[in-house]
Design an enzyme around this catalytic site. Structure first.
Site, PDB file in Angstrom:
ATOM      1  N   HIS A 113       0.809  -1.215   0.000  1.00  0.00           N
ATOM      2  CA  HIS A 113       0.000   0.000   0.000  1.00  0.00           C
ATOM      3  C   HIS A 113       0.845   1.268   0.000  1.00  0.00           C
ATOM      4  O   HIS A 113       0.320   2.373   0.024  1.00  0.00           O
ATOM      5  CB  HIS A 113      -0.915  -0.027   1.238  1.00  0.00           C
ATOM      6  CG  HIS A 113      -2.062   0.910   1.195  1.00  0.00           C
ATOM      7  ND1 HIS A 113      -2.218   1.938   2.111  1.00  0.00           N
ATOM      8  CD2 HIS A 113      -3.129   0.986   0.359  1.00  0.00           C
ATOM      9  CE1 HIS A 113      -3.329   2.595   1.847  1.00  0.00           C
ATOM     10  NE2 HIS A 113      -3.894   2.048   0.792  1.00  0.00           N
ATOM     11  N   LYS A 115       3.233   4.437  -1.124  1.00  0.00           N
ATOM     12  CA  LYS A 115       3.354   5.335  -2.270  1.00  0.00           C
ATOM     13  C   LYS A 115       4.665   6.107  -2.110  1.00  0.00           C
ATOM     14  O   LYS A 115       4.752   7.051  -1.315  1.00  0.00           O
ATOM     15  CB  LYS A 115       2.191   6.325  -2.362  1.00  0.00           C
ATOM     16  CG  LYS A 115       0.835   5.678  -2.680  1.00  0.00           C
ATOM     17  CD  LYS A 115       0.077   5.278  -1.451  1.00  0.00           C
ATOM     18  CE  LYS A 115      -1.327   4.781  -1.791  1.00  0.00           C
ATOM     19  NZ  LYS A 115      -2.029   4.241  -0.610  1.00  0.00           N
ATOM     20  N   ASP A 120      17.096   9.860  -8.390  1.00  0.00           N
ATOM     21  CA  ASP A 120      18.544  10.072  -8.333  1.00  0.00           C
ATOM     22  C   ASP A 120      19.108  10.031  -6.918  1.00  0.00           C
ATOM     23  O   ASP A 120      20.188  10.582  -6.657  1.00  0.00           O
ATOM     24  CB  ASP A 120      18.921  11.407  -8.994  1.00  0.00           C
ATOM     25  CG  ASP A 120      18.800  11.354 -10.511  1.00  0.00           C
ATOM     26  OD1 ASP A 120      18.768  10.227 -11.061  1.00  0.00           O
ATOM     27  OD2 ASP A 120      18.724  12.425 -11.143  1.00  0.00           O
ATOM     28  N   HIS A 301      -9.236  11.209   1.528  1.00  0.00           N
ATOM     29  CA  HIS A 301      -8.293  10.112   1.333  1.00  0.00           C
ATOM     30  C   HIS A 301      -7.000  10.335   2.101  1.00  0.00           C
ATOM     31  O   HIS A 301      -6.091   9.509   2.063  1.00  0.00           O
ATOM     32  CB  HIS A 301      -7.999   9.950  -0.166  1.00  0.00           C
ATOM     33  CG  HIS A 301      -7.330   8.667  -0.527  1.00  0.00           C
ATOM     34  ND1 HIS A 301      -5.999   8.581  -0.869  1.00  0.00           N
ATOM     35  CD2 HIS A 301      -7.796   7.403  -0.598  1.00  0.00           C
ATOM     36  CE1 HIS A 301      -5.688   7.336  -1.152  1.00  0.00           C
ATOM     37  NE2 HIS A 301      -6.757   6.594  -0.982  1.00  0.00           N
ATOM     38  N   LYS A 303      -4.049  10.867   5.006  1.00  0.00           N
ATOM     39  CA  LYS A 303      -3.555  10.136   6.170  1.00  0.00           C
ATOM     40  C   LYS A 303      -2.478  11.016   6.813  1.00  0.00           C
ATOM     41  O   LYS A 303      -1.282  10.753   6.695  1.00  0.00           O
ATOM     42  CB  LYS A 303      -2.951   8.784   5.780  1.00  0.00           C
ATOM     43  CG  LYS A 303      -3.874   7.890   4.914  1.00  0.00           C
ATOM     44  CD  LYS A 303      -3.513   7.970   3.469  1.00  0.00           C
ATOM     45  CE  LYS A 303      -4.172   6.926   2.584  1.00  0.00           C
ATOM     46  NZ  LYS A 303      -5.584   6.753   2.664  1.00  0.00           N
ATOM     47  N   ASP A 308       0.738  19.479  18.831  1.00  0.00           N
ATOM     48  CA  ASP A 308       1.399  20.669  19.347  1.00  0.00           C
ATOM     49  C   ASP A 308       1.987  21.513  18.215  1.00  0.00           C
ATOM     50  O   ASP A 308       1.313  21.787  17.227  1.00  0.00           O
ATOM     51  CB  ASP A 308       2.435  20.288  20.398  1.00  0.00           C
ATOM     52  CG  ASP A 308       1.773  19.720  21.663  1.00  0.00           C
ATOM     53  OD1 ASP A 308       0.563  19.925  21.834  1.00  0.00           O
ATOM     54  OD2 ASP A 308       2.473  19.066  22.453  1.00  0.00           O
TER      55      ASP A 308
END
Length: 420
Positions: A113, A115, A120, A301, A303, A308
């Protein structure tokens, strides 16, 4: 990388596909040596085709490219799409391309899952944005609200090492394919190690992953530590919210000691079960003083979270059973006041302009059913993710897409819903 703070990084927030895709494609276009890319979803739509073209152009001028896609999340790529990449020299790896049963995919659990993009060895992207048109506003009412980060600095070397290690680990059962892969990597593009990469900013950061072996609970643990240490505020925006008991307990305890705890959850979910599951927790959270905001403009979508004035996280991990107990995930944990403030401003605007606050009166329920439901949810959350950990765990397995094409397995995938 899961336990060490790395100083000297510059970390930039990228909101939605409008900011993320042009930046990634620009960096691929400028690549001189190497592109490493992992994604759960790659669709053959206008975004996928734009990525396809960027990768082809880079590969044809000699850039070494490895692309890893999930066999469940990216099932519909045509043979022509894959073949063009492989003929240009792009190595396309498919995570867990399990056989189908009566036309349906059977690899429901343990999904790749993450991404991630590394260019380079000097620049990396981590977040929750897949390569699909539904991350752009012009997709319509179902366009997704999401986030990623661009990273420059010493942390990038560790992210690159992680991706290369996953490629080698996943190819182990392949025998000759592994030998070919290692031979191609015998003289890899030069990439400075963490000690020699120059500082690019003031942010400290950790690259944190979740797997089914040594790092089963690392991402959740970082969340709990941050919430436990919060003194002023906690803001979390998470698409799929049904966390374990220990994380919920920390949220409730923080609110009860006077911390301003706010959750941004889905109000227009892409899957109705998401809102139903989160709704089971509303009464307990509101009773402790946690504030809940439902994002109403389109499916959420993201996350992301902050506490603080310094701590933030952006990544691929939802706070639900799939992400916390099954999927392979990656988040960046950040200590930086400027980034925390910037992310906080974005989330404040979201709450003010696009959310509906859920009040106690909205979930005022009484009766035997409510007590029974609360008892069930409490004990379910208390014992998961241990229960989900009983589900079959397999070693990471990557198959070169060209071999799937040779086996005639790339043209007949079936569309199904997927948590992304």
């Amino acid at each position: 990388m899961n336990g060490r703070w790395v100083p000297g990084n510059k970390i930039s927030l990228l909101e939605n596909g409008e900011a993320f895709f042009p930046r990634v494609f620009e960096c691929i276009a400028a690549a001189e040596h190497e592109v490493l890319l992992e994604t759960f979803i790659l669709f053959e739509d206008k975004v996928g085709k734009a990525l396809h073209e960027a990768l082809l152009t880079a590969a044809r001028r000699g850039v070494q490219i490895d692309v890893t896609i999930d066999g469940y999340g990216s099932p519909d790529l045509s043979p022509a799409f894959i073949l063009a990449l492989t003929q240009a020299g792009v190595r396309v790896h498919v995570f867990d391309p399990s056989p189908r049963l009566w036309g349906y995919r059977t690899n429901l659990f343990r999904r790749m899952h993450r991404k991630i993009v590394v260019v380079d060895g000097m620049r990396a992207f981590v977040g929750g944005i897949n390569y699909s048109a539904d991350h752009l506003a012009d997709f319509g009412a179902n366009a997704k609200q999401d986030y990623a980060v661009e990273i420059e600095g010493p942390l990038v070397a560790g992210i690159r090492q992680f991706v290369l290690a996953q490629l080698q680990l996943g190819q182990k059962p392949a025998g000759r394919r592994l030998q070919n892969f290692l031979r191609r990597r015998a003289n890899p593009p030069a990439a400075p190690d963490r000690a020699t990469l120059p500082a690019s900013g003031d942010a400290q950061a950790i690259f944190v992953t979740r797997d089914n072996r040594e790092h089963k609970g690392d991402i959740e643990r970082h969340y709990r530590i941050a919430i436990r240490g919060a003194r002023r505020r906690v803001i979390m925006a998470n698409a799929y919210f049904f966390p374990g008991y220990r994380l919920l307990r920390q949220l409730r305890k923080a609110a009860r000691r006077g911390v301003d705890v706010r959750l941004i959850l889905q109000g227009q979910p892409d899957m109705p079960i998401v809102k139903i599951a989160a709704g089971l927790l509303y009464h307990h959270l509101l009773a402790a003083g946690v504030k809940i905001y439902e994002y109403r403009d389109r499916p959420l979508h993201g996350k992301v979270a902050l506490t603080d004035d310094e701590w933030s996280t952006v990544g691929s991990s939802n706070l639900d059973p799939l992400s916390l107990a099954l999927n392979l995930e990656a988040n960046v944990i950040i200590k930086d006041r400027a980034f925390n403030q910037h992310l906080g401003e974005h989330l404040e605007q979201l709450m003010q302009n696009s959310c509906r606050q859920v009040l106690a009166a909205d979930v005022a329920e009484t009766g035997l059913w409510v007590r029974l439901r609360s008892f069930f949810v409490f004990h379910l959350l208390r014992h998961y993710p241990a229960w989900f950990g009983w589900l079959p765990a397999h070693a990471p397995r990557l198959t070169l897409a060209e071999n799937l094409l040779d086996a005639n397995a790339g043209a007949d995938y079936v569309n199904e819903g997927r948590t992304s």
